[in-house]
Scaffold this active site. Sequence first.
Site, PDB file in Angstrom:
ATOM      1  N   THR A   1       0.827  -1.200   0.000  1.00 36.64           N
ATOM      2  CA  THR A   1       0.000   0.000   0.000  1.00 36.64           C
ATOM      3  C   THR A   1       0.862   1.252   0.000  1.00 36.64           C
ATOM      4  O   THR A   1       0.667   2.154  -0.822  1.00 36.64           O
ATOM      5  CB  THR A   1      -0.930  -0.006   1.216  1.00 36.64           C
ATOM      6  OG1 THR A   1      -1.729  -1.195   1.184  1.00 36.64           O
ATOM      7  CG2 THR A   1      -1.848   1.207   1.203  1.00 36.64           C
TER       8      THR A   1
ATOM      9  N   TYR B   1      -2.368 -10.703   2.981  1.00 36.83           N
ATOM     10  CA  TYR B   1      -2.354  -9.286   3.352  1.00 36.83           C
ATOM     11  C   TYR B   1      -3.783  -8.815   3.575  1.00 36.83           C
ATOM     12  O   TYR B   1      -4.552  -8.651   2.628  1.00 36.83           O
ATOM     13  CB  TYR B   1      -1.663  -8.508   2.236  1.00 36.83           C
ATOM     14  CG  TYR B   1      -1.431  -7.024   2.476  1.00 36.83           C
ATOM     15  CD1 TYR B   1      -1.801  -6.393   3.656  1.00 36.83           C
ATOM     16  CD2 TYR B   1      -0.818  -6.254   1.495  1.00 36.83           C
ATOM     17  CE1 TYR B   1      -1.583  -5.046   3.858  1.00 36.83           C
ATOM     18  CE2 TYR B   1      -0.579  -4.900   1.684  1.00 36.83           C
ATOM     19  CZ  TYR B   1      -0.967  -4.298   2.864  1.00 36.83           C
ATOM     20  OH  TYR B   1      -0.753  -2.964   3.051  1.00 36.83           O
TER      21      TYR B   1
ATOM     22  N   LYS C   1      -0.269 -10.350   7.123  1.00 40.02           N
ATOM     23  CA  LYS C   1      -0.034  -8.938   7.437  1.00 40.02           C
ATOM     24  C   LYS C   1      -1.396  -8.367   7.824  1.00 40.02           C
ATOM     25  O   LYS C   1      -2.263  -8.162   6.981  1.00 40.02           O
ATOM     26  CB  LYS C   1       0.556  -8.182   6.254  1.00 40.02           C
ATOM     27  CG  LYS C   1       0.881  -6.713   6.549  1.00 40.02           C
ATOM     28  CD  LYS C   1       1.487  -6.028   5.329  1.00 40.02           C
ATOM     29  CE  LYS C   1       1.966  -4.614   5.634  1.00 40.02           C
ATOM     30  NZ  LYS C   1       0.891  -3.680   6.002  1.00 40.02           N
TER      31      LYS C   1
ATOM     32  N   GLY D   1       0.059  -4.509  11.506  1.00 40.89           N
ATOM     33  CA  GLY D   1       0.255  -3.522  10.456  1.00 40.89           C
ATOM     34  C   GLY D   1      -0.305  -2.140  10.723  1.00 40.89           C
ATOM     35  O   GLY D   1      -0.289  -1.303   9.824  1.00 40.89           O
TER      36      GLY D   1
ATOM     37  N   GLU E   1       0.065   3.047  14.299  1.00 37.11           N
ATOM     38  CA  GLU E   1      -0.454   3.937  15.337  1.00 37.11           C
ATOM     39  C   GLU E   1      -1.080   3.172  16.504  1.00 37.11           C
ATOM     40  O   GLU E   1      -1.404   3.770  17.536  1.00 37.11           O
ATOM     41  CB  GLU E   1      -1.475   4.912  14.737  1.00 37.11           C
ATOM     42  CG  GLU E   1      -2.812   4.303  14.342  1.00 37.11           C
ATOM     43  CD  GLU E   1      -2.814   3.665  12.959  1.00 37.11           C
ATOM     44  OE1 GLU E   1      -3.911   3.554  12.381  1.00 37.11           O
ATOM     45  OE2 GLU E   1      -1.735   3.284  12.470  1.00 37.11           O
TER      46      GLU E   1
ATOM     47  N   ILE F   1       4.853  -4.880  10.332  1.00 38.77           N
ATOM     48  CA  ILE F   1       5.195  -4.359   9.010  1.00 38.77           C
ATOM     49  C   ILE F   1       4.450  -3.041   8.861  1.00 38.77           C
ATOM     50  O   ILE F   1       3.218  -3.010   8.978  1.00 38.77           O
ATOM     51  CB  ILE F   1       4.785  -5.315   7.876  1.00 38.77           C
ATOM     52  CG1 ILE F   1       5.439  -6.683   8.046  1.00 38.77           C
ATOM     53  CG2 ILE F   1       5.140  -4.721   6.510  1.00 38.77           C
ATOM     54  CD1 ILE F   1       4.954  -7.731   7.041  1.00 38.77           C
TER      55      ILE F   1
ATOM     56  N   SER G   1       4.684   1.441   7.381  1.00 38.37           N
ATOM     57  CA  SER G   1       5.369   2.514   6.670  1.00 38.37           C
ATOM     58  C   SER G   1       6.199   3.395   7.595  1.00 38.37           C
ATOM     59  O   SER G   1       7.271   3.879   7.214  1.00 38.37           O
ATOM     60  CB  SER G   1       4.349   3.371   5.914  1.00 38.37           C
ATOM     61  OG  SER G   1       3.362   3.872   6.803  1.00 38.37           O
TER      62      SER G   1
END
Length: 299
Positions: free
Chosen positions: A47, A138, A168, A192, A195, A209, A211
């Site tokens: 993504t 995913y 994920k 995933g 936050e 996993i 960003s």
Amino acid sequence: MCMSAFELWAATPTPFRADESLATEVVPAQSEHLVALGIDGAFVGGTTGESMALTVDERAELISAWAEHRGDRLLLGAHVGDLSLVDARRLARHAADAGVDLIAAVAPFYGEPPSVTAIVDYLAAIADAAPDVPLCYYHIPSMTGLRAAPSAVVEQAVTRVPTLRAVKFTDGDLQEYVRTREAAEGIRVYFGRDELLPAGVACGATGAIGSLYNILAPVAREVVARLRAGEVETALELHRPFRSIATVADRWGSIPVVKELINRFGPDAGAARAPWGRLSPDAVAAVDGLVEELKAVAS
């Protein structure tokens, strides 16, 4: 390759030039940046990597670039999911030939929601194209709109997809996260939602996993360590920057906001492609505010 006690993968942005063409020449610097942060693995073409805005040829080229430049200190995972099963299988074969450590796929997400059996059929067909590479399912309903329980997918897939090794799990449903962890032996469920990392760890996560680990991997490791030591309040305070980023991303768009932030702290991967595109001046100002907050912890 020695993995850390808490396995941390960075979901990498796809680099583009100013004309939006693929800029694989940036990949070596991205790889070096992740190694410097102590990342265990690079998750490519997901993504954050804007996979659905790339052509199949571009996705294959991106996988090849990462396979060539990851060095010997990074695991490599490649997202190969696609609405076209033909293309997904092609990408899976290509990734296997390139030497990736993991292939991942979202379920088909356009049209009538597929049944659990249909999702497992799809995963089985992808796995068959790369029979020697572990497969990761995913689950990211905020993007796909699919609400099929990943625990149910795992329960059925574990007997039909021999290479299934991971999920994920990019969702905030913590009860379902626990169900998915308990659905079968030997399946690692990576958390995933950056936050919500403290909640994920509290629910048993042993890896993640995401960003934001392109920027805040050392902070994430300290959050995990403090939680495991029972220092919950300290962990939550350390984790605050993740939540601040999520607030801005929710307002202005997660993909372009996060990509701009990653660019500020690492190799420049360019702006996001359509449909996300460049940030507005107000959004850039919001990112500027985040940069000031992050400087103290991301240096």
